[in-house]
Design an enzyme around this catalytic site. Structure first.
Site, short mmCIF file in Angstrom:
data_model
loop_
_atom_site.label_atom_id
_atom_site.label_comp_id
_atom_site.label_asym_id
_atom_site.label_seq_id
_atom_site.Cartn_x
_atom_site.Cartn_y
_atom_site.Cartn_z
N LYS A 112 -14.09 -16.79 -59.20
CA LYS A 112 -13.28 -16.98 -60.42
C LYS A 112 -14.16 -17.42 -61.59
CE LYS A 112 -9.20 -18.57 -59.74
NZ LYS A 112 -8.10 -19.47 -59.35
N ARG A 130 -8.47 -25.42 -61.47
CA ARG A 130 -8.26 -24.40 -60.44
C ARG A 130 -9.46 -24.30 -59.51
NH1 ARG A 130 -4.41 -20.23 -62.51
NH2 ARG A 130 -3.91 -20.71 -64.67
N GLY A 135 -4.17 -18.01 -53.03
CA GLY A 135 -3.13 -18.94 -52.61
C GLY A 135 -3.55 -19.95 -51.56
N MET A 183 -6.04 -22.30 -51.77
CA MET A 183 -6.44 -23.62 -52.28
C MET A 183 -5.59 -23.99 -53.49
SD MET A 183 -10.51 -23.55 -51.59
CE MET A 183 -10.74 -22.05 -52.50
N ARG A 187 -10.33 -10.45 -60.59
CA ARG A 187 -11.07 -10.40 -59.33
C ARG A 187 -10.83 -9.05 -58.69
NH1 ARG A 187 -7.29 -15.05 -56.61
NH2 ARG A 187 -5.34 -13.91 -56.58
N HIS A 240 -8.77 -7.85 -18.02
CA HIS A 240 -8.38 -6.49 -17.63
C HIS A 240 -7.35 -5.93 -18.60
CE1 HIS A 240 -5.77 -3.61 -15.42
NE2 HIS A 240 -6.94 -3.15 -14.99
N ARG A 260 -15.38 4.39 -16.22
CA ARG A 260 -15.23 3.46 -15.10
C ARG A 260 -14.50 4.16 -13.96
NH1 ARG A 260 -13.52 -0.28 -20.00
NH2 ARG A 260 -12.52 1.70 -20.39
N ARG A 291 -20.18 5.35 -14.61
CA ARG A 291 -20.57 4.18 -13.82
C ARG A 291 -20.00 4.30 -12.41
NH1 ARG A 291 -18.30 -1.58 -15.65
NH2 ARG A 291 -16.44 -0.80 -14.60
N GLU A 310 -26.56 -6.13 -17.09
CA GLU A 310 -25.49 -7.12 -17.29
C GLU A 310 -25.75 -8.43 -16.56
OE1 GLU A 310 -21.89 -5.31 -15.68
OE2 GLU A 310 -23.14 -4.02 -14.43
N SER A 353 -27.84 0.67 -20.16
CA SER A 353 -26.63 0.46 -20.95
C SER A 353 -26.26 -1.02 -20.80
CB SER A 353 -25.49 1.34 -20.45
OG SER A 353 -24.33 1.10 -21.20
N GLY A 382 -24.16 -4.04 -20.54
CA GLY A 382 -22.78 -4.46 -20.28
C GLY A 382 -22.62 -5.89 -20.75
N THR A 383 -22.36 -6.06 -22.05
CA THR A 383 -22.42 -7.40 -22.65
C THR A 383 -21.23 -8.28 -22.28
OG1 THR A 383 -21.59 -6.37 -24.68
CG2 THR A 383 -23.96 -6.83 -24.56
N ASN A 384 -20.16 -7.68 -21.73
CA ASN A 384 -19.06 -8.54 -21.25
C ASN A 384 -19.55 -9.43 -20.11
OD1 ASN A 384 -17.49 -7.13 -23.04
ND2 ASN A 384 -16.45 -5.91 -21.51
N ASP A 385 -20.13 -8.79 -19.08
CA ASP A 385 -20.64 -9.56 -17.94
C ASP A 385 -21.89 -10.35 -18.30
OD1 ASP A 385 -18.81 -9.34 -15.94
OD2 ASP A 385 -19.72 -7.62 -14.95
N CYS A 414 -22.23 -0.83 -23.82
CA CYS A 414 -20.89 -0.34 -23.46
C CYS A 414 -19.90 -1.48 -23.29
CB CYS A 414 -20.96 0.50 -22.18
SG CYS A 414 -21.54 -0.39 -20.74
N TYR A 424 -27.31 4.21 -29.12
CA TYR A 424 -25.89 4.36 -29.37
C TYR A 424 -25.15 3.07 -29.05
CZ TYR A 424 -25.26 4.78 -24.28
OH TYR A 424 -25.26 4.52 -22.93
#
Length: 881
Positions: free
Chosen positions: A23, A93, A102, A104, A337, A455, A561, A617, A744, A763, A765-768, A830, A850
């Site tokens: 602002k 302000r 809105g 602050m 803005r 899951h 999978r 996989r 992983e 590849s 496996g960033t979840n595990d 993945c 990728y």
């Protein structure tokens, strides 16, 4: 030289946002280009941070600079703050670096007191206006600066109007307003314990402190969290000389956008009120008029305003959100803005601006927040209907979109009722692979347990189904077929609604609206693909998901999978035979029954991919997941298999594990049961051969999951190659294929140089990898991760946003070690992080080939890659949140 904490509007410019806030920077810029802006000064974001570092106190050095700029403003205006003759009044302000509409606090008419009101009456010759301004100031100051509840003042206002038979505030007489001012001051004294402050300097100091405090009010904190805005930026404070829209019928105030913020249409869009102050427009006390009618009410003002809006959009090269006030026939611009807009509008605006030659394609791409695209790809609730909906609870926004339906607690019931044409929601404590048919048939999925990578969440995102997970406020009783939340009980067959974009759960059915993706979306995504230089694949387990992903621009499958294929009704008996066999011969017999199913699965996927790479996989989850656990189901299966229930139950118990995620799964299954690995390799080869005979090119990538030591891959690669080569030889065809692994396990990252000698690709496996790196169970961590983020233990949920400092270092190490041994090593990701923009940028900077994500996140990943490409070429471009 001391730090400069306060700037006059004529000392700044639009490039000083980080210091002056959005602002303040724009007020300075509008001053520079000669627009009619009420003058004032800006206290910097650095002063706000200093206030917090200095135990919530404003230091003398900053106060001195504020007083100096106030004296300068008084001199310029020829008025003195709070004086008896011709008093200066100001607004106070907030102004954060990124627009937070809105969130602050604002105070208007500061400087009014029992003395200065006389001067205001004299200088304006308008007693009613003066007392109206005073009552507004007392209420706003009390609410914002002293935290006196607003309703205490509103009750007085409503009582007086009711007593007098008034409908609008504008009907209040001078005497009414004088009485209201007295009552308001009495409320202040009762609540605060002292008289309403008459010293204007004290008013100003308290107001500035209130704006600084508002940076950390609950709604601002939530807004920053939702919009990924850092907590340490602080807010600037803008002190601006007041102009008044409530001085009569030749005055007014309004808000307008240079384009329609819902559609992006290039037409002025906004509202205004005659004889009103700014808060009246947004508070809904009176119904505003469309900006178009200003043409009739005040044609000269309208024409001047249209001209200024065109100047501002041309100057900022973007749609503007403009606040204005007309005081006695003179127009003032209070703020501009970049306007908040829907995803549809955002796309239409940038395409329009590129076509007009105002911005180039790269600038257009950098302006769109990747996460916004979710709005275009999923149905949402009608906003009007949502306002009257009853919120029951809130869980995790696990998969975007919205859904209403009758609740059912078992997958079979969902399938049965969906076949009858009912809209259904599957509600479970948590889902398992056995629920897949119910998940497919439902409109959406709601679970009481589980996190963002549970899951339910992962499968729902793959299907493009809306899902709310980990809604711990709900007590889901699957046996009794009911949900308890507080004192309320929802029975099977009752309607509920869920919003997978916010995590909100509502009672009853809510009207839906589907967002139409117009031609400009395709145009925009075409530009995205011209610029990006990293591939985007999809996680898909069947031809249906694969085709949908290709429609969204996927360039291959990064994760197929195979276990998801095993749960269909006709094949689960053979899967269970295979698991329960206690010798190799019986296991092979069962696998021979499964092979045709798998072959057809892969045949369909290869056809859908039509020459695009397909990473498959091998079987990953522990075997017990495929078996029944309830006594009735065990008895039924034993009867089908011709064995005693006790014998079957013993086998089920034997296969059960204390910690299955770290147990007998992934490559460990293939090492102990190589015949499973061999069957899957044969099925992949046979499916590929069939697709080639149909005239399709195939690019299979066979992925071994959960490798922790190179010896596992050394043992399994020959089995895979022998099975595939044998099938190719029998068919008399040649086919290029690769064998690699999913990285992983932390040990795999540390020994990636060894593994890369045997693997053609990694590849991630960033979840595990996140689960094992942090030591968090991803299915249970939802119980505490929210609190970890709220309390600042973690900046983000690491299952949603890749932890670049820790897990990211493991990925970085594996990339460096792997490519050091094997420079041709193909690298991808993945895990679900493959569709999260900041994680995509990290992967891009690591040199991955990728990213892969669920089908409905493919456009988001494509845009994130394009933005990463542009940043690498030209440096980061700041984007408003």
């Amino acid at each position: 030289m001391s730090t400069k904490f306060v700037y006059s509007f004529d000392e700044g410019n639009k490039d000083m946002r980080s210091l002056l806030g959005g602002k303040g920077a724009n007020l300075a810029e509008m001053t520079n280009i000669g627009l009619p802006v009420p003058q004032g000064f800006t206290i910097t974001t650095e002063a706000c941070n200093d206030y917090y570092e200095n135990d919530h106190k404003i230091r003398k050095e900053i106060l001195d600079q504020i007083n100096e700029k106030l004296a300068q403003l008084e001199k310029e205006q020829g008025k003195t703050l709070g004086a008896e003759q011709n008093p200066l009044l100001v607004s106070v302000r907030s102004g954060a670096v990124f627009s937070m509409p809105g969130m602050m606090d604002t105070i208007l008419n500061l400087g009014l007191n029992d003395t200065s009101i006389k001067g205001l009456i004299e200088s304006t010759n308008n007693e009613r206006f003066s007392y109206d301004s005073y009552r507004r100031f007392i209420q706003m100051f009390s609410d914002v600066a002293m935290e006196v509840p607003k309703y205490k003042f509103e009750n007085v206002l409503e009582r007086v109007k009711e007593e007098k038979g008034y409908k609008f505030d504008t009907e209040l007489s001078i005497d009414d307003l004088k009485e209201i001012v007295v009552e308001f001051k009495n409320i202040y004294k009762k609540e605060v314990g002292e008289d309403f402050p008459q010293d204007p300097k004290k008013q100003l100091l308290l107001a500035i402190e209130a704006v600084f405090r508002s940076w950390n009010n609950p709604r601002a904190v939530v807004y920053r969290k939702l919009n990924d805005i850092a907590n340490n930026l602080g807010t600037a404070v803008n002190i601006q000389s007041m102009v008044f829209g409530n001085m009569g019928t030749d005055s007014g105030t309004g808000v307008a956008f240079t384009r329609n913020p819902s559609t992006g249409e290039n037409k002025l869009f906004g509202e205004y009120l005659i004889n009103a102050q700014g808060e009246d427009v947004v508070a809904g006390i009176r119904t505003p008029q469309s900006i178009d009618t200003l043409k009739n009410d005040m044609p000269e003002m309208y024409n001047q305003f249209v001209e200024i809006t065109q100047i501002l959009e041309g100057h900022y090269k973007d749609m503007q959100d403009i606040e204005f006030t007309i005081e006695k026939g003179k127009l003032y611009i209070l703020q501009t803005r970049n306007g908040k807009r829907t995803a549809k509008a955002a796309i239409n605006v940038v395409v329009d601006l590129v076509n007009a030659g105002v911005i180039d394609k790269e600038e257009a791409i950098m302006r769109i927040e990747p996460g916004q695209l979710d709005q275009l790809l999923h149905p949402t609730f009608d906003q009007k209907a949502l306002k009257s909906a009853e919120l029951l609870a809130k869980g995790l926004p696990a998969s975007p979109g919205a859904a209403s339906g009758k609740v059912y607690f078992h997958a079979d019931d969902v399938v049965e009722h969906a076949k009858l044409g009912e809209k259904t929601l599957l509600v479970r404590q948590e889902t398992s692979p056995e629920d897949i048919e119910g998940m497919v048939s439902s409109e959406g999925i709601l679970t009481a347990r589980g996190g963002m990578t549970s899951h339910a969440a992962v499968v729902a995102r793959g299907m493009g189904k809306c899902c709310v997970a980990g809604c711990g406020e709900l007590r889901v009783d699957e046996a009794a077929k009911e949900i308890r939340v507080g004192d309320r009980v929802i029975k099977e067959g009752q309607f509920m609604s869920i919003d997978g974009s916010t995590g909100c759960v509502y009672l009853g059915s809510i009207e839906m609206t589907s967002v139409e993706v117009g031609g400009n979306f395709g145009v925009f995504m075409g530009w995205v693909d011209e610029i990006r230089d990293m591939k985007v694949r999809t996680n898909a387990d069947n031809p249906r998901d694969a085709k949908k992903a290709i429609e969204f621009g996927a360039e291959g499958i990064g994760l197929c999978r195979t276990e998801h294929m095993f749960f269909e009704e006709e094949r689960i008996p053979a899967v269970r035979e295979m698991i329960l066999a206690d010798n190799v011969e019986d296991r092979v017999k069962a696998l021979d029954k499964l092979l045709p199913f798998q072959r057809e699965d892969f045949h369909g996927i290869f056809k859908a991919m039509d020459g695009r790479p397909c990473n498959i996989r091998l079987l990953d989850p522990p075997l017990h997941e495929f078996l029944p656990h309830e006594d009735s189901a065990i008895e039924e299966l034993a009867k089908q298999m011709g064995i005693r229930p006790t014998e079957l139950k013993k086998r089920v118990v034997d296969l059960d594990e204390f910690n299955p995620m770290l147990g007998h799964r992934g490559c460990r299954l293939a090492v102990t049961y190589p015949e499973i690995c061999e069957m899957q390799a044969r099925a992949i080869a046979q499916g590929a051969i069939l697709a080639m005979k149909d005239g399709h090119k195939v690019v299979p990538e066979i992925m071994v999951p959960l490798i922790g030591t190179v010896n596992e891959l050394k043992m399994l690669r020959p089995i895979i190659e022998e099975a595939v080569n044998s099938e190719l030889e029998k068919a008399g065809v040649e086919m290029d294929y690769t064998v690699g692994t999913m990285i992983e396990i932390p040990r795999a990252c540390v020994t990636a140089d060894e593994i890369a000698e045997v693997a053609d690709f990694f590849s991630f496996g960033t979840n595990d990898l996140t689960q094992m790196g942090f030591g968090y169970s991803r299915d249970d961590a939802g119980k505490f991760l929210g609190e970890y983020v709220d309390k600042g233990v973690l900046e983000k949920d690491p299952f949603q946003v890749l932890d670049q400092k820790g897990i990211g270092k493991l990925v970085e190490m594996a990339v460096k070690l792997g490519r050091g041994t094997n420079p041709e090593l193909k690298l991808g990701i993945c895990g679900e992080h493959g569709g999260e923009p900041s994680s995509v940028e990290f992967c891009y900077n690591q040199g991955l080939n990728y990213v892969s994500c669920s089908p409905f996140r493919v456009p988001i990943a494509r845009l994130a890659v394009a933005q990463s490409t542009i940043k690498k070429r030209s440096g980061a471009i700041e984007r408003d949140k």
